[in-house]
Design a protein around this motif. Sequence first.
Motif, PDB file in Angstrom:
ATOM      1  N   THR A  31      -1.015   7.233   1.564  1.00 10.32           N
ATOM      2  CA  THR A  31      -0.551   7.691   2.881  1.00 10.32           C
ATOM      3  C   THR A  31      -1.498   7.275   4.011  1.00 10.32           C
ATOM      4  OG1 THR A  31      -1.667   9.822   2.570  1.00 10.32           O
ATOM      5  CG2 THR A  31       0.651   9.682   1.900  1.00 10.32           C
ATOM      6  N   CYS A  32      -2.609   6.637   3.666  1.00  6.51           N
ATOM      7  CA  CYS A  32      -3.592   6.175   4.672  1.00  6.51           C
ATOM      8  C   CYS A  32      -3.930   4.718   4.403  1.00  6.51           C
ATOM      9  CB  CYS A  32      -4.882   6.993   4.608  1.00  6.51           C
ATOM     10  SG  CYS A  32      -4.684   8.726   4.997  1.00  6.51           S
ATOM     11  N   THR A  53       4.169  16.372   9.445  1.00  6.83           N
ATOM     12  CA  THR A  53       4.578  16.586   8.059  1.00  6.83           C
ATOM     13  C   THR A  53       3.680  15.772   7.120  1.00  6.83           C
ATOM     14  OG1 THR A  53       6.127  14.719   7.930  1.00  6.83           O
ATOM     15  CG2 THR A  53       6.944  16.770   8.913  1.00  6.83           C
ATOM     16  N   GLU A  54       3.927  15.889   5.825  1.00  7.26           N
ATOM     17  CA  GLU A  54       3.139  15.146   4.842  1.00  7.26           C
ATOM     18  C   GLU A  54       3.726  13.759   4.574  1.00  7.26           C
ATOM     19  OE1 GLU A  54       2.676  17.436   1.337  1.00  7.26           O
ATOM     20  OE2 GLU A  54       1.543  19.050   2.321  1.00  7.26           O
ATOM     21  N   ASP A  55       4.894  13.467   5.118  1.00 13.11           N
ATOM     22  CA  ASP A  55       5.531  12.164   4.899  1.00 13.11           C
ATOM     23  C   ASP A  55       4.951  11.118   5.847  1.00 13.11           C
ATOM     24  OD1 ASP A  55       7.228  13.250   2.976  1.00 13.11           O
ATOM     25  OD2 ASP A  55       8.693  13.871   4.505  1.00 13.11           O
ATOM     26  N   VAL A  56       4.932   9.879   5.385  1.00 13.41           N
ATOM     27  CA  VAL A  56       4.409   8.769   6.193  1.00 13.41           C
ATOM     28  C   VAL A  56       5.528   8.164   7.025  1.00 13.41           C
ATOM     29  CG1 VAL A  56       3.329   6.489   6.121  1.00 13.41           C
ATOM     30  CG2 VAL A  56       2.632   8.245   4.488  1.00 13.41           C
ATOM     31  N   ASP A  57       5.239   7.910   8.290  1.00 13.89           N
ATOM     32  CA  ASP A  57       6.158   7.164   9.154  1.00 13.89           C
ATOM     33  C   ASP A  57       5.929   5.678   8.888  1.00 13.89           C
ATOM     34  OD1 ASP A  57       7.577   5.910  11.134  1.00 13.89           O
ATOM     35  OD2 ASP A  57       6.750   7.071  12.800  1.00 13.89           O
ATOM     36  N   ILE A  94       0.841  -1.206   0.000  1.00 12.66           N
ATOM     37  CA  ILE A  94       0.000   0.000   0.000  1.00 12.66           C
ATOM     38  C   ILE A  94       0.874   1.254   0.000  1.00 12.66           C
ATOM     39  CG2 ILE A  94      -1.698   1.318   1.324  1.00 12.66           C
ATOM     40  CD1 ILE A  94      -2.662  -1.459   2.414  1.00 12.66           C
ATOM     41  N   LEU A  95       1.862   1.290   0.877  1.00 18.39           N
ATOM     42  CA  LEU A  95       2.730   2.469   0.979  1.00 18.39           C
ATOM     43  C   LEU A  95       3.585   2.640  -0.275  1.00 18.39           C
ATOM     44  CD1 LEU A  95       3.865   2.178   4.718  1.00 18.39           C
ATOM     45  CD2 LEU A  95       2.040   3.594   3.756  1.00 18.39           C
ATOM     46  N   ASP A  96       4.037   1.524  -0.841  1.00 15.22           N
ATOM     47  CA  ASP A  96       4.849   1.607  -2.064  1.00 15.22           C
ATOM     48  C   ASP A  96       4.047   2.151  -3.245  1.00 15.22           C
ATOM     49  OD1 ASP A  96       7.015   0.643  -0.702  1.00 15.22           O
ATOM     50  OD2 ASP A  96       6.843  -1.421  -1.442  1.00 15.22           O
ATOM     51  N   SER A  97       2.716   2.002  -3.185  1.00 17.84           N
ATOM     52  CA  SER A  97       1.871   2.528  -4.275  1.00 17.84           C
ATOM     53  C   SER A  97       1.653   4.031  -4.148  1.00 17.84           C
ATOM     54  CB  SER A  97       0.511   1.813  -4.277  1.00 17.84           C
ATOM     55  OG  SER A  97      -0.271   2.242  -3.173  1.00 17.84           O
TER      56      SER A  97
END
Length: 382
Positions: free
Chosen positions: A231-232, A275-279, A225-228
């Motif tokens: 962000t949620c 921030t806008e980045d995902v942890d 999911i994150l690689d696609s």
Amino acid sequence: WYKIGISNSCGNDKLSFDRRIQWFDSHRDELINVGRMIYGGDFDRGYQFLKDQCDDPFCVFSLCNEYFRIYEERSQDYSQCYVTVDCSCSGTSIFNSWRRNRTGGILTNLIDTPHPQDIYTEVWDEVYKNVKPNTFRPDHIEELERTKKIRKMIKDTYIPTQYSQELPQQKFSLRTYNWEELKPIGLDFTDQEMDEFVRVWDKSFDRKTSINTIIRWFNLRTREILDSGKTCIYYTSCNGSKMTLKYPKTDRTTIHTFGFGSMKLTVESKEQIVTEDVDRDGMLRGIVPNITHLTDSSSLSESFWDYDGDFISIHDCVGLPPGRRLDEGVVRLKEGFINSTKYNVWDQFRIENDLPMDPQTSGPIVGDLDVEEIRHSHYLYS
């Protein structure tokens, strides 16, 4: 139910209902004295009994006092106490029901067995079997098992593990318990014993649970999911509760504010800014605990959404007044657990997060457990 509640509070909640009642009957005189201890009973004898038998003396006293007033003194014809029933090892029970895993289901009391099962003891037995011969001192182990301290040690480490605690933290937890809980009472493992304990922990733990299999599946899907670029992560439970999972990275920034009572005109402080980045690490750690807790709460909601009466609850346990209400409550809890865990978590997770329904990424289902058997378990909610 009063006898069972009192016996539970004295640490017998892993026995069968019949044996819990037998335990009460064999200690009846002492327990009645506990109920009377501040109303003309023998306080010293009651205190000594509570100190030796239980971790929560106030709970035991309250139940014993009610029992005494209702059944012995007969001065009271109502109850002010609840008796609580609990689905032990809830995360692992959910995992094995999701996987339709009969072996794991037996170890977590999902299906009926001649005797109640205890996953914490099973893990300890596996550890004991895997260490090198003569690692532990027999008299030390005997005392740890007699006092149930070793079970408590395993439980303290086990519970966070089923919610994605990483292996180094698991090992640290074992060592911390040894140092903080066992050492002050003279029951600690030596350094050499703990080194061996920790060495076999991972292998022993994996053999007895479904935890790592579940975590691995969700972590792989979460990475997809994150690689696609998403962000949620979304997931909807069996009763329509929708979870939106976000783990944004934060950044520390300096904020200047006016200073008062100082020569300085401004004061600096630090604040965490989203921030806008995902942890990614946070998301990977959080995915299994959040879906598990949502299933837990859905199970309870499924059980009691239309219940007409008073109850107390948290996660997967419910307290009800002793009597027919408890009989009904146990039936409801089993039905709620069946409804919430037969829901196809694997397909629902992939569908909501736009993952392909590829047979190669199907859920790790074993398939030899019929969840309908759960309603016949004598020990699931006990």
